[in-house]
Scaffold this motif. Sequence first.
Motif, PDB file in Angstrom:
ATOM      1  N   THR A 103       0.562  -3.922   1.268  1.00  0.00           N
ATOM      2  CA  THR A 103       1.760  -3.149   0.967  1.00  0.00           C
ATOM      3  C   THR A 103       1.555  -1.698   1.365  1.00  0.00           C
ATOM      4  OG1 THR A 103       2.284  -4.596  -0.878  1.00  0.00           O
ATOM      5  CG2 THR A 103       3.363  -2.459  -0.844  1.00  0.00           C
ATOM      6  N   ALA A 104       2.465  -1.183   2.156  1.00  0.00           N
ATOM      7  CA  ALA A 104       2.358   0.211   2.590  1.00  0.00           C
ATOM      8  C   ALA A 104       2.640   1.146   1.424  1.00  0.00           C
ATOM      9  CB  ALA A 104       3.333   0.483   3.725  1.00  0.00           C
ATOM     10  N   ALA A 105       2.108   2.354   1.536  1.00  0.00           N
ATOM     11  CA  ALA A 105       2.306   3.340   0.479  1.00  0.00           C
ATOM     12  C   ALA A 105       3.790   3.695   0.367  1.00  0.00           C
ATOM     13  CB  ALA A 105       1.478   4.589   0.762  1.00  0.00           C
TER      14      ALA A 105
ATOM     15  N   PHE B  16      13.759   6.731  -9.841  1.00  0.00           N
ATOM     16  CA  PHE B  16      14.566   6.506  -8.648  1.00  0.00           C
ATOM     17  C   PHE B  16      14.478   5.047  -8.208  1.00  0.00           C
ATOM     18  CE2 PHE B  16      13.677  11.134  -8.013  1.00  0.00           C
ATOM     19  CZ  PHE B  16      14.996  11.552  -8.103  1.00  0.00           C
ATOM     20  N   HIS B  17      15.582   4.533  -7.664  1.00  0.00           N
ATOM     21  CA  HIS B  17      15.569   3.242  -6.991  1.00  0.00           C
ATOM     22  C   HIS B  17      14.918   3.431  -5.622  1.00  0.00           C
ATOM     23  CE1 HIS B  17      19.316   1.873  -9.474  1.00  0.00           C
ATOM     24  NE2 HIS B  17      18.221   1.959 -10.196  1.00  0.00           N
ATOM     25  N   LEU B  18      13.795   2.798  -5.419  1.00  0.00           N
ATOM     26  CA  LEU B  18      13.042   2.981  -4.183  1.00  0.00           C
ATOM     27  C   LEU B  18      13.124   1.731  -3.321  1.00  0.00           C
ATOM     28  CD1 LEU B  18       9.840   4.729  -5.608  1.00  0.00           C
ATOM     29  CD2 LEU B  18      11.891   5.792  -4.663  1.00  0.00           C
ATOM     30  N   THR B  19      13.042   1.919  -2.019  1.00  0.00           N
ATOM     31  CA  THR B  19      13.050   0.796  -1.092  1.00  0.00           C
ATOM     32  C   THR B  19      11.642   0.221  -0.962  1.00  0.00           C
ATOM     33  OG1 THR B  19      12.723   2.304   0.766  1.00  0.00           O
ATOM     34  CG2 THR B  19      14.995   1.718   0.191  1.00  0.00           C
ATOM     35  N   ARG B  20      11.576  -1.068  -0.719  1.00  0.00           N
ATOM     36  CA  ARG B  20      10.286  -1.716  -0.499  1.00  0.00           C
ATOM     37  C   ARG B  20       9.968  -1.675   0.995  1.00  0.00           C
ATOM     38  NH1 ARG B  20       6.866  -5.499  -2.971  1.00  0.00           N
ATOM     39  NH2 ARG B  20       5.035  -5.665  -1.624  1.00  0.00           N
TER      40      ARG B  20
END
Length: 334
Positions: free
Chosen positions: A92-94, A79-83
């Motif tokens: 960096t948050a989980a 999947f294309h995930l958001t940062r």
Amino acid sequence: MSELAQSNGLLILPHVRVQNANAISSPLTWGFPAISAFIGLMHAVERKLDGRYPLLFDSVGVICHSHEAQVTEGYQRAFHLTRNPVNERGETAAIVEEGRIHLEITLVFAVSGYVEGEQPNPVQGDWQQRQQIARDVADLLGGMRIAGGSVFLDPQHKPSLQPLAVSGAERSEQFRRLRRRWLPGFALVSRDDLLAAHLQTLRAQDAKADLLDAWLDLSRLNIRAEETRPASETQPAKVEWRAQRVLPNGWLVPIPVGYGGLNPLQSAGTVANARDEQTPLRFVESLYSIGQWLSPHRLRDVDDLLWCASAEPEAGLYRCHNHYARSLFADDKE
């Protein structure tokens, strides 16, 4: 008699575009929102109308015209995930995996119209009144979410509210005209019958086979070797690898069809941290079955398209039903 027998109108919202809808329909399936999301949308629309029109929403059908899953291409997909933004410590948050999909769909709601006092029946009323109701519902839908996705309405495609014919011949002709408008596209129908039949086929080979084995076998593409020429003294046998097809038309997909209870129904307010303290609560898991994508021109009646919900709290079953397979059996008996 089906649950759709009392519906006397069709509210049609054609070519609705949905951006970033939830593509993860259950813990085991992905690729299209669960049908329960559209039934939930139907109930949400009815509640937001808040008695503005004497309409009851009975069932919903979905025709998909185009889809674009937000995934990487290739044999293995991700999947294309958001940062997510960094937290207060600069770390960096989980990342919680979210599957998204862009859709263009037509929604068909079966509705029941009722007369209140001297107000004319909204389904059997004049054309201008029905169009106003359809526009109001479309405007309402434009401010809502479909499976978590943003809704965009195309002004070129007008919503409509149409009386549903009662007689068989008139109803068939009406549905024939409607289904032509939904092309090209594919409608999702239920094939519980294929799951039960395939279980019997597997048990003929292995007595220990269960419904999970049948569901997994129907959910994948099986390629088997078939001997096209027997062996001879001079030549070996000729074998071709062919994909096994259960049906000549359409294609089968694993789908979630509701929820099954894991514990007895708890009284309202007895479970800590519940979102709603006024409603009884129970923990559930997804129920699975087999669905089939069919072109609308292969459907013979609007009942074949529509999905409705049923609840059996005593048995712990909360299911979505579609009667396409039932109509097939009725035709076979005739």
